[in-house]
Motif scaffolding. Structure first.
Motif, mmCIF file in Angstrom:
data_model
loop_
_atom_site.group_PDB
_atom_site.id
_atom_site.type_symbol
_atom_site.label_atom_id
_atom_site.label_comp_id
_atom_site.label_asym_id
_atom_site.label_seq_id
_atom_site.Cartn_x
_atom_site.Cartn_y
_atom_site.Cartn_z
ATOM 1 N N THR A 253 0.829 -1.210 0.000
ATOM 2 C CA THR A 253 0.000 0.000 0.000
ATOM 3 C C THR A 253 0.860 1.254 0.000
ATOM 4 O OG1 THR A 253 -1.684 -1.206 1.260
ATOM 5 C CG2 THR A 253 -1.868 1.196 1.199
ATOM 6 N N GLY A 254 1.923 1.247 0.808
ATOM 7 C CA GLY A 254 2.819 2.399 0.864
ATOM 8 C C GLY A 254 3.458 2.685 -0.481
ATOM 9 N N MET A 255 3.935 1.642 -1.171
ATOM 10 C CA MET A 255 4.549 1.842 -2.473
ATOM 11 C C MET A 255 3.528 2.280 -3.520
ATOM 12 S SD MET A 255 7.796 1.644 -2.772
ATOM 13 C CE MET A 255 8.014 2.471 -1.204
ATOM 14 N N LEU B 54 1.033 4.238 -2.893
ATOM 15 C CA LEU B 54 0.873 5.668 -2.642
ATOM 16 C C LEU B 54 2.059 6.453 -3.213
ATOM 17 C CD1 LEU B 54 -0.459 5.555 1.038
ATOM 18 C CD2 LEU B 54 -1.739 6.226 -1.018
ATOM 19 N N VAL B 55 3.262 5.921 -3.057
ATOM 20 C CA VAL B 55 4.442 6.584 -3.620
ATOM 21 C C VAL B 55 4.321 6.664 -5.138
ATOM 22 C CG1 VAL B 55 6.927 6.356 -3.996
ATOM 23 C CG2 VAL B 55 5.971 5.971 -1.720
ATOM 24 N N SER C 256 2.235 9.432 -6.401
ATOM 25 C CA SER C 256 2.777 10.780 -6.234
ATOM 26 C C SER C 256 3.361 11.333 -7.524
ATOM 27 C CB SER C 256 3.851 10.784 -5.144
ATOM 28 O OG SER C 256 5.015 10.096 -5.570
ATOM 29 N N VAL D 38 1.441 10.431 0.990
ATOM 30 C CA VAL D 38 2.721 9.944 0.489
ATOM 31 C C VAL D 38 3.823 10.061 1.533
ATOM 32 C CG1 VAL D 38 4.414 10.154 -1.393
ATOM 33 C CG2 VAL D 38 1.993 10.570 -1.833
ATOM 34 N N THR D 39 3.613 10.887 2.557
ATOM 35 C CA THR D 39 4.624 11.011 3.611
ATOM 36 C C THR D 39 4.154 10.347 4.895
ATOM 37 O OG1 THR D 39 5.373 13.104 2.645
ATOM 38 C CG2 THR D 39 6.096 12.612 4.881
ATOM 39 N N ALA E 199 2.343 6.719 4.036
ATOM 40 C CA ALA E 199 3.233 5.792 3.320
ATOM 41 C C ALA E 199 4.476 5.461 4.129
ATOM 42 C CB ALA E 199 3.618 6.387 1.967
ATOM 43 N N TRP F 144 5.447 1.688 5.132
ATOM 44 C CA TRP F 144 6.689 1.120 4.605
ATOM 45 C C TRP F 144 7.583 0.598 5.718
ATOM 46 C CZ3 TRP F 144 8.592 -1.089 0.644
ATOM 47 C CH2 TRP F 144 9.980 -1.216 0.478
ATOM 48 N N THR G 278 9.244 -2.234 -3.978
ATOM 49 C CA THR G 278 9.390 -0.970 -4.695
ATOM 50 C C THR G 278 8.958 -1.115 -6.150
ATOM 51 O OG1 THR G 278 11.723 -1.448 -5.199
ATOM 52 C CG2 THR G 278 11.255 -0.198 -3.190
ATOM 53 N N ALA H 81 5.652 0.564 -7.131
ATOM 54 C CA ALA H 81 5.538 2.003 -7.380
ATOM 55 C C ALA H 81 5.328 2.339 -8.861
ATOM 56 C CB ALA H 81 6.743 2.734 -6.816
#
Length: 316
Positions: free
Chosen positions: A24-26, A28-29, A32, A232-233, A236, A240, A256, A259
């Motif tokens: 999920t974090g990647m 969101l990155v 961006s 994203v900050t 994420a 991460w 990664t 992304a």
């Protein structure tokens, strides 16, 4: 047989629970990339300083609301956390912005997409164990898939240098967190790295820009900065680092590859058109690489709990 089947099911569900935050974090990155296009004409350091300052305040407030104590860094921990802020937050943004002046964006993206190899090689050593052969086999596959998705582009010698710096900074964002994740957890590392990065960017703003230039930003640009700060900050970063603490930097590094896949999807939603055959091939290759590198292996060793409640894999 039943016991083995149940054990495999449990291991699979645990692996999914550990990997899901990183995926999920990647994603969101990746999103961006499309959002950041609104900030091309914005003052670089000032906008990023506001972004990270807002994210730091949000993270601190959420940690307090969740009852998660954020420990004060001590000794060398300040160096590791400052290193994360300086490389993963400040220098990375500088490398990307300066790099696209000498190279097509795809060149920078391809360099950053190579990070799984660095994380797969270096991450395990920082964690006190050997690199996983499974991850080392899968990492180049993920990189090839990401290159197909991003494409290639023209560059000069300076562009190559900026691309290499962007790659090193992207790897540093994860690798420099390994020594402090066990004590500080995802919450602590995120909070400290973000506020330190905000202070560094504020200093650069004073030296090289005029803070008053922020007044020229329009509603769309403020909305983009707000999305980068929150999703994203703050969000994420937490997701991460939870996955890095749970599965290790090497396996997490494979994620990664998500992304560029997310970036391609966000581009379609933004109206950039349906991707071409090379992109679809790249997406398929990324999926294959992730399947190879993240498939359940032998039962994981015992884990320990960090002070924040994040799982950290015990060194064999």
């Amino acid at each position: 047989m039943q016991r083995t089947s149940a054990s495999n099911t449990t291991a699979g569900s645990t692996a999914f629970r550990d990997l899901a935050p990183g995926v999920t974090g990647m994603a969101l990155v990746g999103s961006s990339v499309t959002v950041s296009r609104s900030l091309v004409d914005a003052p670089l350091f000032a906008t990023q300083a506001v972004r990270y300052a807002a994210a730091a305040l949000l993270l601190a407030a959420l940690a307090r609301a969740a009852g998660v104590p954020v420990l004060r860094p001590r000794g060398r921990e300040w160096l590791w956390l400052a290193g994360i802020a300086a490389t993963g937050l400040v220098l990375f943004n500088v490398a990307v912005v300066r790099g696209v002046a000498h190279a097509e964006p795809a060149v920078i993206a391809v360099a950053v997409a190579s990070v799984p190899i660095l994380l797969g090689l270096i991450g395990p050593f920082l964690e006190g164990r050997r690199p996983s052969r499974q991850v080392l086999v899968a990492a180049p596959v993920v990189v090839v898939g990401a290159v197909l998705v991003e494409g290639t582009g023209r560059t000069d010698a300076a562009g190559v240098g900026w691309a290499a710096l962007a790659l090193g900074c992207e790897a540093g964002f994860t690798l420099l967190a390994v020594p402090v994740l066990r004590r500080h957890g995802a919450w602590g590392v995120s909070v400290h790295a973000v506020w330190l990065g905000a202070l560094m960017l504020l200093g650069l703003t004073v030296l090289f820009e005029r803070p008053a230039d922020l007044g020229t930003l329009g509603p769309a640009q403020w909305a983009a900065a707000g999305y980068l700060a929150v999703m994203v900050t703050a969000v994420a970063f937490l997701l991460w680092y939870r996955t890095v603490a749970a599965v290790g930097a090497g396996r997490a590094g494979l994620l990664t590859g998500v992304a560029p896949v997310a970036a391609a999807g966000a581009g379609v939603l933004a109206g950039s058109g349906v991707p071409g055959p090379a992109v679809w091939l790249g997406l398929s290759v990324v999926v294959v690489g992730l399947a190879v590198g993240l498939r359940p292996g032998r039962a994981p060793g015992p884990s320990v709990r960090t002070p924040r409640g994040d799982r950290a894999e015990a060194s064999p």
